[in-house]
Each structure stands twice: as structure tokens, then as C-alpha cells.
Design a protein around this motif. Structure first.
Motif, PDB file in Angstrom:
ATOM      1  N   CYS A 133      63.774  20.741 -43.109  1.00 38.70           N
ATOM      2  CA  CYS A 133      64.384  21.968 -43.472  1.00 38.70           C
ATOM      3  C   CYS A 133      65.163  22.399 -42.454  1.00 38.70           C
ATOM      4  O   CYS A 133      65.847  21.463 -41.992  1.00 38.70           O
ATOM      5  CB  CYS A 133      64.281  23.503 -44.472  1.00 38.70           C
ATOM      6  N   PHE A 159      68.074  19.587 -43.196  1.00 38.66           N
ATOM      7  CA  PHE A 159      69.457  20.963 -44.189  1.00 38.66           C
ATOM      8  C   PHE A 159      70.436  20.144 -44.069  1.00 38.66           C
ATOM      9  O   PHE A 159      71.474  19.693 -42.668  1.00 38.66           O
ATOM     10  CB  PHE A 159      69.024  22.019 -43.045  1.00 38.66           C
ATOM     11  N   GLU A 163      74.231  21.537 -48.025  1.00 38.86           N
ATOM     12  CA  GLU A 163      73.383  23.387 -48.450  1.00 38.86           C
ATOM     13  C   GLU A 163      73.673  24.067 -46.985  1.00 38.86           C
ATOM     14  O   GLU A 163      74.036  25.622 -47.937  1.00 38.86           O
ATOM     15  CB  GLU A 163      72.530  22.571 -48.306  1.00 38.86           C
ATOM     16  N   ASN A 209      65.116  20.406 -47.242  1.00 40.49           N
ATOM     17  CA  ASN A 209      65.126  21.997 -47.594  1.00 40.49           C
ATOM     18  C   ASN A 209      63.870  22.599 -47.917  1.00 40.49           C
ATOM     19  O   ASN A 209      62.798  21.497 -48.418  1.00 40.49           O
ATOM     20  CB  ASN A 209      65.999  21.395 -48.483  1.00 40.49           C
TER      21      ASN A 209
END
Length: 225
Positions: A133, A159, A163, A209
Motif C-alpha cells: 500500500c 497505492f 485510490e 492496497n
């Protein structure tokens, strides 16, 4: 097998007045995935002591079997509250290193000299280094033996910009993980927002993520065998 988990010590979400830290699922999923396989896990942070939990990761929406297990696991909670100081950790004692995400790493681990040196040492010793992430932020200033960015020419993920936009923090964070990985020469790939996506390039393992956290741990385990 001995694996080092490196968590953030940073708990302020920019200038918003809100709190951040590490994302519980990105710790709990990998922690139990590896612990249940008999792996010895050590937790460390730049400052030592209590690793801050991102309050957003403790909501019902973010709940998983692993976060629920963590909530009912006094031993794991005690370990989160009593992490080792990163500067007192010896990479020679471990077979691999794993970095859980959460927004915290964008502020401290991205520029922490001890963390940067630690990742470079693990990699130079042919040991897997894994991130999920926002944790690939810790690779921002990490270099390979030739002085080039470690991610240059390697398959990576982290990430996504979209997002970050979805959680409305694109203008709060010091930098965007996706942009940084691309700027450092990484071959960045992604799945749809919030879908599981993990890539491995030799010793380097990255996940996009929270949904990707357990698969990162599985790949890390396989890579150390």
C-alpha cells in the motif's frame, strides 16, 4: 524463519489536525499469515515504543477476520505498544523484512536514514524486502549497489493516485506513491482500485492496497524458503 516488521512512528495526517499511523489490516493480515506458519516476527519503528494505529483502519468498514483477531489478541497489541527502536535492529538477525502501510510512512519512513540503510542492507544480503500500500514510500531514497534507485527497471506497485483521490488525501500527503515509483524508474502496474494486486521482481515484493497485504506475506514466505 525470522522476519522483521518495520512500522511507522508518525501519527499526524499533515496539517489536517487528524491522526494517522499504520493500517491495521496491512499489519494483521501478514502478521497472522506468517505467525501461523511458525515465523518469528519482530516489530520495530523509527522511535521505538508504541506504533500509532490509523483510526480510519479500525472502523467497521475496514474490519476483516485478521483485524478482529488482532482486537482480541492482547499479546499482539502489547507488541505494537512496545516495538524495538529501528536503530537497535541488526539485519543479520533476520531472513526478510516487511513494511505495512498506512499514511504514516509517507512522512517518516520515506526519509528515515536508518530505514533506508536497513532496506539496502537486506537487499545486498540477498534477503527479500516487501511493502504494501503506502509502505513503498520507504523506497523513495533507497538505492542499489550502483547508486541508482532500487526500484529502477523493476516491476513495482503501490497505492494508486486514484485510490488516494478516493480517500480525499491527494492534496494532504507529501507525495503520491504511484508518481514516486514511476519517477524513480519503476515499471509500475496496478489493478482496479481496491482490488488485490501484488508484483514480485526478484527480492522486491510490493502490494497495491490493503486487499493485497496477505498475498504479499505469502510471497515473502515463499521467497525466504
Amino acid at each position: 524463519m525470522d522476519v522483521l516488521f518495520v512500522l511507522t512512528s508518525h501519527d499526524k495526517l499533515g496539517d489536517t489536525g487528524k491522526k494517522t499511523g499504520f493500517w491495521v489490516e496491512e499489519f494483521a493480515g501478514p502478521y497472522y499469515t506468517l505467525k501461523d506458519k511458525g515465523v518469528n516476527i519482530t516489530l520495530a519503528t523509527p522511535k521505538g515504543g508504541k506504533a500509532p494505529i490509523d483510526p480510519s483502519s479500525t472502523t467497521e468498514d475496514a474490519s476483516t477476520k485478521d483485524t478482529q483477531r488482532f482486537n482480541n489478541d492482547p499479546e499482539a497489541q502489547e507488541r505494537i505498544n512496545t516495538t524495538k527502536k529501528l536503530s537497535e535492529v541488526n539485519p543479520a538477525d533476520f531472513d526478510a523484512v516487511f513494511y505495512p502501510g498506512g499514511h504514516g510512512p509517507l512522512w517518516d519512513l520515506a526519509t528515515d536514514a536508518t530505514s533506508i540503510k536497513l532496506i539496502e542492507t537486506f537487499y545486498a544480503q540477498d534477503k527479500p524486502v516487501a511493502f504494501v500500500c503506502h509502505a513503498p514510500a520507504a523506497l523513495k531514497h533507497v538505492t542499489a549497489a550502483d547508486g541508482a534507485p532500487l526500484v529502477q527497471g523493476k516491476k513495482v506497485t503501490g497505492f494508486t493516485n486514484s485510490e488516494e483521490e478516493a480517500v480525499q488525501l491527494k492534496d494532504v500527503v507529501p507525495f503520491l506513491v504511484e508518481d514516486m515509483l514511476k519517477e524513480n524508474g519503476g515499471h509500475y502496474t496496478k489493478a482496479n482500485d481496491w482490488e488485490e494486486h501484488v508484483v514480485q521482481d526478484g527480492l522486491l515484493i510490493t502490494g497495491q492496497n490493503p486487499a493485497s497485504s496477505k498475498l504479499v506475506a505469502e510471497k515473502l514466505y515463499e521467497a525466504t524458503k
